[in-house]
Design an enzyme around this catalytic site. Structure first.
Site, PDB file in Angstrom:
ATOM      1  N   HIS A  16      77.323  -9.370  18.078  1.00  0.00           N
ATOM      2  CA  HIS A  16      76.703 -10.353  17.181  1.00  0.00           C
ATOM      3  C   HIS A  16      75.237 -10.005  16.960  1.00  0.00           C
ATOM      4  O   HIS A  16      74.348 -10.433  17.695  1.00  0.00           O
ATOM      5  CB  HIS A  16      76.839 -11.756  17.786  1.00  0.00           C
ATOM      6  CG  HIS A  16      76.377 -12.863  16.884  1.00  0.00           C
ATOM      7  ND1 HIS A  16      77.233 -13.827  16.384  1.00  0.00           N
ATOM      8  CD2 HIS A  16      75.160 -13.192  16.396  1.00  0.00           C
ATOM      9  CE1 HIS A  16      76.559 -14.690  15.649  1.00  0.00           C
ATOM     10  NE2 HIS A  16      75.290 -14.315  15.637  1.00  0.00           N
ATOM     11  N   HIS A  18      72.431  -9.313  13.461  1.00  0.00           N
ATOM     12  CA  HIS A  18      72.177  -9.269  12.019  1.00  0.00           C
ATOM     13  C   HIS A  18      71.279  -8.064  11.768  1.00  0.00           C
ATOM     14  O   HIS A  18      70.211  -7.952  12.389  1.00  0.00           O
ATOM     15  CB  HIS A  18      71.487 -10.547  11.553  1.00  0.00           C
ATOM     16  CG  HIS A  18      72.312 -11.781  11.766  1.00  0.00           C
ATOM     17  ND1 HIS A  18      73.055 -12.359  10.761  1.00  0.00           N
ATOM     18  CD2 HIS A  18      72.507 -12.543  12.871  1.00  0.00           C
ATOM     19  CE1 HIS A  18      73.684 -13.431  11.237  1.00  0.00           C
ATOM     20  NE2 HIS A  18      73.366 -13.557  12.521  1.00  0.00           N
ATOM     21  N   HIS A 196      79.985 -18.123  12.053  1.00  0.00           N
ATOM     22  CA  HIS A 196      79.056 -18.909  12.854  1.00  0.00           C
ATOM     23  C   HIS A 196      79.499 -20.373  12.841  1.00  0.00           C
ATOM     24  O   HIS A 196      79.769 -20.933  11.776  1.00  0.00           O
ATOM     25  CB  HIS A 196      77.654 -18.834  12.262  1.00  0.00           C
ATOM     26  CG  HIS A 196      76.967 -17.516  12.440  1.00  0.00           C
ATOM     27  ND1 HIS A 196      77.545 -16.317  12.135  1.00  0.00           N
ATOM     28  CD2 HIS A 196      75.716 -17.226  12.894  1.00  0.00           C
ATOM     29  CE1 HIS A 196      76.674 -15.337  12.382  1.00  0.00           C
ATOM     30  NE2 HIS A 196      75.563 -15.863  12.853  1.00  0.00           N
ATOM     31  N   GLU A 199      76.635 -23.785  16.693  1.00  0.00           N
ATOM     32  CA  GLU A 199      75.260 -23.569  17.148  1.00  0.00           C
ATOM     33  C   GLU A 199      74.469 -24.844  16.906  1.00  0.00           C
ATOM     34  O   GLU A 199      73.758 -25.328  17.783  1.00  0.00           O
ATOM     35  CB  GLU A 199      74.628 -22.389  16.408  1.00  0.00           C
ATOM     36  CG  GLU A 199      73.192 -22.093  16.829  1.00  0.00           C
ATOM     37  CD  GLU A 199      72.556 -20.981  16.011  1.00  0.00           C
ATOM     38  OE1 GLU A 199      71.533 -20.439  16.468  1.00  0.00           O
ATOM     39  OE2 GLU A 199      73.056 -20.655  14.909  1.00  0.00           O
ATOM     40  N   ASP A 277      71.662 -11.457  18.636  1.00  0.00           N
ATOM     41  CA  ASP A 277      71.499 -12.160  17.364  1.00  0.00           C
ATOM     42  C   ASP A 277      70.457 -11.463  16.481  1.00  0.00           C
ATOM     43  O   ASP A 277      70.806 -10.606  15.674  1.00  0.00           O
ATOM     44  CB  ASP A 277      71.131 -13.622  17.628  1.00  0.00           C
ATOM     45  CG  ASP A 277      71.490 -14.556  16.491  1.00  0.00           C
ATOM     46  OD1 ASP A 277      72.088 -14.101  15.505  1.00  0.00           O
ATOM     47  OD2 ASP A 277      71.190 -15.762  16.592  1.00  0.00           O
ATOM     48  N   ASP A 278      69.203 -11.852  16.598  1.00  0.00           N
ATOM     49  CA  ASP A 278      68.075 -11.257  15.853  1.00  0.00           C
ATOM     50  C   ASP A 278      66.988 -10.919  16.873  1.00  0.00           C
ATOM     51  O   ASP A 278      65.986 -11.636  16.984  1.00  0.00           O
ATOM     52  CB  ASP A 278      67.535 -12.234  14.804  1.00  0.00           C
ATOM     53  CG  ASP A 278      68.619 -12.737  13.865  1.00  0.00           C
ATOM     54  OD1 ASP A 278      69.068 -11.961  13.016  1.00  0.00           O
ATOM     55  OD2 ASP A 278      69.016 -13.914  13.999  1.00  0.00           O
TER      56      ASP A 278
END
Length: 332
Positions: A16, A18, A196, A199, A277-278
């Site tokens: 996961h 981006h 997603h 969250e 994630d990021d």
């Protein structure tokens, strides 16, 4: 005591991320200088990305993406991300790719961007020993109509590199069922599915996403913990959660690491994986995530081996690739 350096060389599977959100801030600043784009307001005094909350994070993210304007930019981005990710022991990563950021969702333009990223992925594998696969991702807050176009683009370019389809963005915009057409089209094209959910939304959002979009994986999914019947259903059905604890803490989806439900979900039989994630937005790496899991939950080598086996089983790649990755995991 931090053990980040101890975890750096441990082989890891990451599901996961981006791609644009993995761009090092120095890389984005460099592109901004080349193109005379003033985005100085998205960085703090130390040169890191800065934002107040999730909504502001999305604005900062979009501002950073204004510097990514050509296939060559994405080639450079992909190589930079792969080098950084591989430096923390990641041998396989899946990244969410957004045609909306690559030629505005136009199929012809997207093919050029995709070719650049795929070439960079091959180069990154040769140089850094990391394998990459792409998950074309609809952006939820752009609406269902745009998601249909994204799904068409995904269906046209599905293959060895593009192996999945997903949904990201502002989770509370609409309901999962609004995006059924896009997911049906992606499934018919042979793409594997993730979305997603959970969250920011509650357990109902997770349940609806699984029911309406028929995904095998859920991005985040942490709020499922508030409905133990749903948790047991996730465990029974083998639904995999792509958990990003450091991201959840920074964005305040949970109050702190001690409150994070990843250990409770796993103890109840849910298949969990760990990702960043990021990562530069949340000042994390896979080494940092492992270190925090060890410090807060007492996880050790057996737990991390189990995480990686779960992630490899859930990966959107072919059996031959999985076999090669399994051999690398077993060598440690």
């Amino acid at each position: 005591m931090s053990r980040v350096s101890e975890f750096r060389d441990l082989p890891k599977i990451e599901l996961h991320t981006h791609l644009e959100g993995s761009a090092p801030p120095a890389f984005i600043r460099g592109l901004a200088r080349e193109k005379n784009i003033d985005i100085s307001g998205i960085f703090d005094a130390q040169g890191n990305y800065t934002f107040r909350d999730f909504d502001h994070f999305l604005k900062v993210y979009d501002a950073a993406c204004t510097t990514l304007q050509s296939p060559q930019d994405f080639h450079r981005l992909t190589l930079a991300v792969l080098e950084e990710t591989a430096s923390h022991g990641v041998i396989y990563m899946e990244s969410f790719l957004s045609p909306d950021f690559c030629g505005g969702g136009d199929l012809v333009a997207w093919r050029d961007y995709l070719a650049a990223m795929e070439a960079a992925a091959a180069e990154g594998q040769a140089k850094f020993g990391i394998t990459m696969r792409g998950i074309i991702t609809a952006i939820r807050h752009l609406g269902p109509d745009q998601s249909r176009n994204t799904a068409r683009v995904a269906a046209e370019t599905a293959g060895d590199f593009i192996t999945g389809f997903g949904l990201a963005g502002a989770e509370m915009m609409g309901r999962p069922g609004d995006y059924t057409w896009a997911f049906d089209a992606a499934r018919e094209a042979g793409l594997q599915l993730t979305a997603h959910a959970g969250e920011w939304g509650g357990p109902d959002m997770v349940a609806e996403t699984i029911r309406d979009l028929k995904v095998s994986r859920i991005g985040h999914g942490i709020n499922a913990i508030n409905d133990l019947a749903l948790v047991d259903q996730l465990a029974e059905n083998g639904t995999v959660l792509e958990v990003c604890p450091g991201s959840n803490v920074v964005l305040q989806a949970v109050t702190d690491w001690n409150a994070h439900p990843i250990a409770r979900l796993r103890d109840r039989g849910v298949k969990v994986t760990v990702s960043t994630d990021d990562p530069p937005y949340f000042l994390t790496t896979m080494s940092d995530e492992y270190d925090a899991l060890a410090r807060y939950f007492g996880w050790g080598p057996d737990d991390f081996a189990d995480l990686n086996r779960t992630a490899l089983d859930a990966a959107f790649c072919d059996a031959k690739t999985k076999a090669k990755l399994a051999t690398r995991l077993e060598q440690q």
